[in-house]
Design a protein around this motif. Structure first.
Motif, short mmCIF file in Angstrom:
data_model
loop_
_atom_site.label_atom_id
_atom_site.label_comp_id
_atom_site.label_asym_id
_atom_site.label_seq_id
_atom_site.Cartn_x
_atom_site.Cartn_y
_atom_site.Cartn_z
N VAL A 131 -117.23 11.81 -18.39
CA VAL A 131 -117.37 10.80 -17.68
C VAL A 131 -115.88 9.82 -17.77
O VAL A 131 -115.53 9.72 -18.88
CB VAL A 131 -118.43 9.83 -17.95
N VAL B 252 -118.28 12.82 -13.63
CA VAL B 252 -118.44 11.76 -12.89
C VAL B 252 -117.45 10.34 -13.31
O VAL B 252 -116.80 10.34 -14.37
CB VAL B 252 -119.83 11.09 -13.55
N HIS C 223 -117.08 6.52 -13.24
CA HIS C 223 -117.78 5.30 -13.16
C HIS C 223 -116.86 4.29 -13.04
O HIS C 223 -115.97 3.89 -13.81
CB HIS C 223 -118.55 5.21 -14.55
N TYR D 29 -126.12 9.76 -14.46
CA TYR D 29 -125.15 10.87 -14.20
C TYR D 29 -125.49 12.07 -13.66
O TYR D 29 -124.89 12.83 -12.75
CB TYR D 29 -124.02 10.75 -15.16
#
Length: 497
Positions: A11, A145, A147, A489
């Protein structure tokens, strides 16, 4: 992208703030605690943050990774450097001295005026977040991902959409919908966005560029910082003109808009280990809390007695936070024998009113304008009640600090306050859920009625102990939120298979 339920997630957490180095509100605290909790849960996390002076000074040994010479259009070149913070958690600093190494705050100069090039400053942050999350990343680490957090990074999903053929799944978290990052449409080319973005389906909002709308429009998932706030922002009263888009995202596919309640950093906020307070205590040693009450009264020159309830408030001193409601209620609070302490800063006129009240009522009202971390901890530990009458509150952290410290809060039932504070009634006392006091209309009368109920309960030691222990029994840490984000996620990745 195929994903295994057991594969470690990667992430990229893009944020404009991270406590304790750069903090203007709750976002800084969240950006410090949530990535750490995600890393502890086994997720590989890289935080992307501008290299403000405080961060440059804090990490002289940072390692340069890559220089991005041409981010696009008028965006300035930048170097990305790296700092290892803990296992599976690294800090990526965007070094662009012309944008970030300035005297003042992250968004405003010392006089409180917005930096005139904020569009470019946070356009660069978003542009680099998208680059690192794309198949064109110059790093040997690519996230699953991306974020994004609030408007300052919310342009990144639009860059992924318009400037990259392949990229990570994207999540945008709305910490406060009131701040949207609005700039003249003439900036569109300087930001390296195509003509195709200049539409209602792109980044356009009433003839201007909206960074936040870009994230709401182009992210795979949207989150807010509490379940109630996720519902509220879909209505005109709290939607700030974006409620239609948010309802569309909410209704288009189950799970597109999710409210995940923030936690608190229990490494910093735990009365059993807090070194900033006069006496450490827990749910089984609440009698020691009185030593903090006495220390707070002595530090602030308050005339405390056994029958005088001490009301604390730590907040931005603004109408959003209900500071004016407490000011208007002050004469009646004093008439009830209460003592009041407030810590914070905000609107100049409200600050002046607090100073005047403190000067007019020495020993009964103490107002500290500014911020003092140690004093904030002592107020949470030493006050009998905590006041948080916000007109709207996406999540709020101080009510959770108060609950963890056995200081029942009096709140307006909105946003995260409604999700964390259970109003004290005969039924909730009986079922063991009561932990504070809540009211509805944002009026002085409603606030006073709730305070009256709270003082009545405070005068009943057995009832008060039950309220305190109910609040202290819950896990207010980041573990539950980290698990929910991990699930979110993975759902993004499954949807993209």
């Amino acid at each position: 992208m195929a994903v295994s339920e057991k594969a470690p997630l990667r992430v990229l957490f893009a944020t404009p703030e991270v406590a304790p180095w750069v903090k203007t509100g709750g976002l800084g605290d969240v950006s410090a605690a949530l990535p750490a909790a995600l890393a502890e849960a086994g997720i590989e996390v890289r935080m992307l943050v501008p290299a403000y002076p405080a961060l440059v000074a804090a990490f002289p040994g940072r390692i340069p990774l890559v220089q991005v010479e041409r981010p696009g259009a008028e965006l300035l070149p930048a170097t990305i450097s790296c700092v290892a913070l803990q296992p599976r958690l690294e800090l990526l600093l965007v070094e662009c001295p012309a944008y970030y190494e300035r005297h003042g705050g992250p968004y405003q100069d010392r006089s409180g005026r917005d930096w005139p090039d904020n569009a470019l400053r946070f356009g660069l942050l978003s542009r680099l977040a998208a680059l690192l999350a794309s198949s064109e990343t110059p790093l040997d680490w690519r996230p699953d991902v991306l974020h994004c957090n609030d408007w300052q990074t919310a342009l990144a999903p639009a860059y992924l959409r318009y400037r990259h053929e392949a990229g990570a799944a994207s999540v945008t978290t709305i910490h406060n919908l009131a701040f949207q990052g609005l700039f003249p449409m003439a900036r569109i080319h300087a930001l390296d966005l195509p003509v195709a973005a200049m539409t209602i389906e792109g980044v356009e909002f009433h003839g201007r560029i909206s960074f936040l709308k870009a994230g709401l429009q182009h992210s795979d998932r949207l989150t807010t910082v509490s379940p109630t706030y996720a519902r509220e922002i879909c209505e005109p009263e709290h939607g700030f003109g974006l409620d239609g888009l948010l309802r569309h995202r909410r209704d288009r596919r189950s799970g597109d808009l999710v409210g995940i309640l923030n936690g608190i950093d229990t490494r910093q906020w735990d009365p059993a280990t807090d070194r900033s307070i006069a006496a450490r205590y827990g749910a089984r040693s609440l009698a020691l809390k009185q030593l903090n009450r006495a220390a707070l009264g002595e530090r602030l020159g308050l005339a405390l007695q056994a029958d005088t309830p001490l009301l604390g408030m730590i907040s931005r001193i603004t109408r959003q936070k209900g500071a004016d409601l407490v000011i208007d209620a002050a004469p009646e609070l004093l008439a009830r024998g209460a003592r009041v302490v407030v810590l914070g800063s905000g609107d100049a006129d409200l600050e002046a009113r607090w100073r005047a009240l403190a000067a007019a009522h020495p020993g009964r009202i103490a107002a500290r304008i500014g911020f003092d971390e140690a004093l904030a901890h002592l107020i949470e530990a030493g006050a009998d009640l905590f006041l948080m009458p916000s007109r709207f509150e996406p999540c709020g952290l101080n009510q959770m600090y108060s609950l963890a410290y056995g200081t029942p809060p009096v709140v307006r039932a909105t946003g995260g306050l409604a999700d964390t504070v259970v109003d004290c009634t005969p039924r909730t006392l009986a079922d063991g859920t009561a932990n504070g006091f809540a009211f509805g209309p944002p009026t002085t009368e409603a606030l006073l009625a709730a305070v009256d109920r709270a003082i009545e309960a405070w005068r009943e030691p057995a009832t008060w102990r039950r309220l305190q222990r109910n609040g202290m029994a819950r896990d207010w840490g980041w573990g539950p939120a980290a698990r929910q984000y991990a699930d979110l996620y993975r759902s993004c990745l499954r949807a993209g298979q």
